[in-house]
Write an enzyme that holds these catalytic residues in place. Structure first.
Site, PDB file in Angstrom:
ATOM      1  N   HIS A  60       0.848  -1.187   0.000  1.00 59.00           N
ATOM      2  CA  HIS A  60       0.000   0.000   0.000  1.00 59.00           C
ATOM      3  C   HIS A  60       0.890   1.245   0.000  1.00 59.00           C
ATOM      4  O   HIS A  60       2.077   1.167   0.316  1.00 59.00           O
ATOM      5  CB  HIS A  60      -0.900  -0.003   1.237  1.00 59.00           C
ATOM      6  CG  HIS A  60      -2.015  -1.009   1.162  1.00 59.00           C
ATOM      7  ND1 HIS A  60      -3.024  -1.066   2.084  1.00 59.00           N
ATOM      8  CD2 HIS A  60      -2.276  -1.985   0.267  1.00 59.00           C
ATOM      9  CE1 HIS A  60      -3.869  -2.045   1.766  1.00 59.00           C
ATOM     10  NE2 HIS A  60      -3.424  -2.624   0.658  1.00 59.00           N
ATOM     11  N   GLU A  62       1.263   3.623   2.015  1.00 59.02           N
ATOM     12  CA  GLU A  62       1.945   3.889   3.277  1.00 59.02           C
ATOM     13  C   GLU A  62       3.239   3.075   3.405  1.00 59.02           C
ATOM     14  O   GLU A  62       4.257   3.586   3.883  1.00 59.02           O
ATOM     15  CB  GLU A  62       1.026   3.553   4.468  1.00 59.02           C
ATOM     16  CG  GLU A  62      -0.217   4.436   4.574  1.00 59.02           C
ATOM     17  CD  GLU A  62      -1.426   3.871   3.835  1.00 59.02           C
ATOM     18  OE1 GLU A  62      -1.228   3.175   2.810  1.00 59.02           O
ATOM     19  OE2 GLU A  62      -2.560   4.130   4.265  1.00 59.02           O
ATOM     20  N   CYS A  96      -5.697   1.623   6.089  1.00 59.83           N
ATOM     21  CA  CYS A  96      -6.409   0.383   6.413  1.00 59.83           C
ATOM     22  C   CYS A  96      -5.898  -0.156   7.756  1.00 59.83           C
ATOM     23  O   CYS A  96      -4.959   0.387   8.337  1.00 59.83           O
ATOM     24  CB  CYS A  96      -6.214  -0.644   5.291  1.00 59.83           C
ATOM     25  SG  CYS A  96      -4.584  -1.389   5.265  1.00 59.83           S
ATOM     26  N   CYS A  99      -2.169  -0.877   7.603  1.00 64.51           N
ATOM     27  CA  CYS A  99      -1.303   0.308   7.555  1.00 64.51           C
ATOM     28  C   CYS A  99      -1.358   1.098   8.855  1.00 64.51           C
ATOM     29  O   CYS A  99      -0.329   1.595   9.329  1.00 64.51           O
ATOM     30  CB  CYS A  99      -1.666   1.180   6.362  1.00 64.51           C
ATOM     31  SG  CYS A  99      -1.243   0.394   4.793  1.00 64.51           S
TER      32      CYS A  99
HETATM   33 ZN   LIG Z   1      -3.275  -0.099   3.866  1.00 64.52          ZN
END
Ligand SMILES: [Zn+2]
Ligand SMILES: [Zn+2]
Lengths: 189, 342
Positions: A60, A62, A96, A99
């Site tokens: 992701h 991040e 999420c 993350c």
């Molecule tokens: Zn994430």
């Protein structure tokens, strides 16, 4: 040092994150972008989703940005714990659960996001990893969350991707002919 | 693989227990008030039900409408929820008597045990038995010997690899359809705070998939491959074949669709969610951790609002194993977030 005192700066950094997210569109990745800003002065990490290209569902935005910031710390011979303590993550969409947990693990506990993430959100939408009354519930410190910064632009950016992915849409002949909401480049700069 | 498995006696295999969602274990039901009444003339039951349907058309529950009380041979009927009760027509009042309130459970009834409690203590109920869930609850789910040996082999393999690599925890990803080792991951959080064993294992699965898809000669060797080659040199274990091991990757599948993860430790929230993003099918683990998200702090794998769930099993009474005492429970080598039981 108050890392979040200027609202004008928050918008400035979020637009940087939106710009990074926009680049994901060119490579057919979900356009979520983020930047890690050190001492409200300098971007030390950037990232957008790379899950399709790397065939890795953990990559992701991040995670990309955190890795870049680690590299910055290494080059500048700084301790990452201290650097992240004085940094803010600007991300177009709510981190999420994975993350948000990662952010606590690296002590990057100041986070500003645009729109919420109803499917996987870890800052309150599905679970609240970022803050809780009982710090013993998760590793590290509670996070400081600011949400809704440039929310409309973040949503618009995501919608432009899902318009391309619409399974009922006729396969576009070329990139230029795609039916998607027009993104005004000025909105992101 | 068979040769390695045979070294372990069936009686010595690790026992597993499923980590189920709380709603399967709950017997402390939430109650709601209903209005019930006795039926004076049982021959008029169908007429009563019909009339009630007209007065309360929205009434719908899992409970049977009528019950027969054996001791005094009378019939009772649920009229409706107390909050929506607005009296009875004079016609119904004549055929019903002893109107009273009754508390009934509002929870979904999912298991035989819950069904028995509710029908005995509260009211008869309509119930569909889920055989798989029942087999998890009564421990009959793992009766296949070769399967038990297989789980043992994989979990001991990852314990061995973790120890061999002097790490504190490890993960092995397996495709159970053809018993192929896909990848492993060991904890390296000392060099990077996010380098947890699950994240590393997923990275390695993705590296392997990319290698297979590109059909590249690019040299990539997983720790587990190296370990097996050094430890199990005998020819029979060469069935642990790595070349061409992924017969065909369906590009539309998520990374870990159908795969099983064997892990020494309960994953943290980051890792438990990474497994959801990867669409893992099952997880087997041994030790609980302080911030564990499959049992200790949360049961993320069966969270109702996530679009994927996976099954989780934990080893039962493994602490007495000598390997544990001297390595995984030892102060110098154990996982920094190991949950130590009193
Ligand atoms: Zn994430
Ligand atoms: Zn973890």
């Amino acid at each position: 040092m108050n890392l979040l005192k200027s609202q004008a700066n928050q918008i400035k950094w979020m637009k940087e994150a939106l710009n990074v997210g926009k680049k994901a569109l060119d490579v057919k990745e979900v356009p979520v972008g983020c930047v890690i800003v050190y001492q409200d002065k300098e971007i030390i990490g950037r990232g957008h989703n790379l899950t399709n290209i790397l065939k890795n569902p953990t990559r992701h935005a991040e995670f990309q940005a955190i890795d870049e910031a680690f590299e910055w710390c290494r080059k500048n011979e700084k301790n990452w714990l201290n650097v992240f303590e004085q940094a803010v993550l600007y991300v177009t969409c709510e981190p999420c659960i994975m993350c948000a947990s990662a952010l606590r693990r690296v002590n990057l506990v100041n986070c500003v996001y645009g729109c919420s993430n109803e499917r996987f959100g870890g800052c309150g939408s599905v679970l609240n990893i970022s803050t809780s009354n009982n710090e013993e519930l998760n590793f590290g410190k509670n996070m400081t969350i600011t949400k809704g910064v440039c929310e409309d632009l973040a949503i618009k950016l995501l919608q432009s991707f899902y318009a391309c992915e619409n399974p009922f849409a006729v396969e576009p002949k070329s990139k230029e002919n795609r039916t998607k909401p027009e993104l005004n480049p000025n909105e992101f700069s | 693989m068979s040769s390695v498995c045979k070294k372990i006696k069936l009686s010595e295999t690790i026992k597993w227990k499923p980590i189920l969602a709380d709603e399967y274990l709950n017997t402390n039901f939430q109650l709601k008030k209903f209005v019930i009444a006795d039926i004076k003339e049982p021959q008029k039951i169908s007429k009563i039900v019909h009339k009630l349907q007209e007065s309360y058309p929205n009434y719908h529950t899992k409970f049977k409408r009528i019950r027969k009380l054996d001791q005094d041979k009378k019939f009772q009927i649920i009229l409706c929820e107390k909050e929506s009760f607005s009296g009875l027509s004079s016609e119904l009042e004549e055929i019903l008597c002893n109107m009273t309130d009754k508390d009934l459970p509002v929870d979904d009834i999912l298991t035989r045990k819950q069904f028995e409690i509710v029908s005995k203590k509260y009211w008869p109920i309509n119930f569909h038995l889920n055989k798989h869930i029942e087999s998890l609850l009564d421990n009959s789910f793992m009766k296949n010997e070769s399967e038990m040996l297989k789980h043992d082999f994989y979990i001991r393999l990852i314990l061995d690899l973790t120890k061999f690599k002097k790490s504190n925890s490890g993960v092995l990803i397996v495709d159970p359809r053809s018993d192929i080792l896909i990848a492993s991951g060991i904890d390296q959080r000392n060099s990077h705070p996010l380098s947890h064993s699950v994240i590393n294992a997923i990275d390695n699965v993705s590296k392997r998939h990319i290698k297979e898809l590109k059909n590249s000669d690019e040299h990539y060797q997983d720790h587990i491959e190296e370990y097996i080659n050094s430890k199990y040199k005998d020819s029979q274990t060469q069935s642990l074949e790595f070349r061409n091991f992924i017969k065909k990757i369906n590009e539309k599948d998520y990374l870990c669709t159908n795969y099983v993860a064997y892990m020494t430790h309960e994953p943290c929230s980051m890792c438990a969610m990474a497994l959801i993003h990867s669409r893992i099918n099952k997880v087997y683990f041994i030790f609980n951790t302080k911030f564990g998200y499959l049992n200790t702090k949360c049961k993320l794998h069966c969270h109702a609002n996530l679009n994927h769930n996976y099954e989780v099993y934990q080893a039962v009474d493994f602490e007495s194993d000598s390997q544990c005492k001297f390595y995984f429970l030892n102060e110098d080598t154990r996982h920094p977030e190991l949950l130590i039981k009193n």
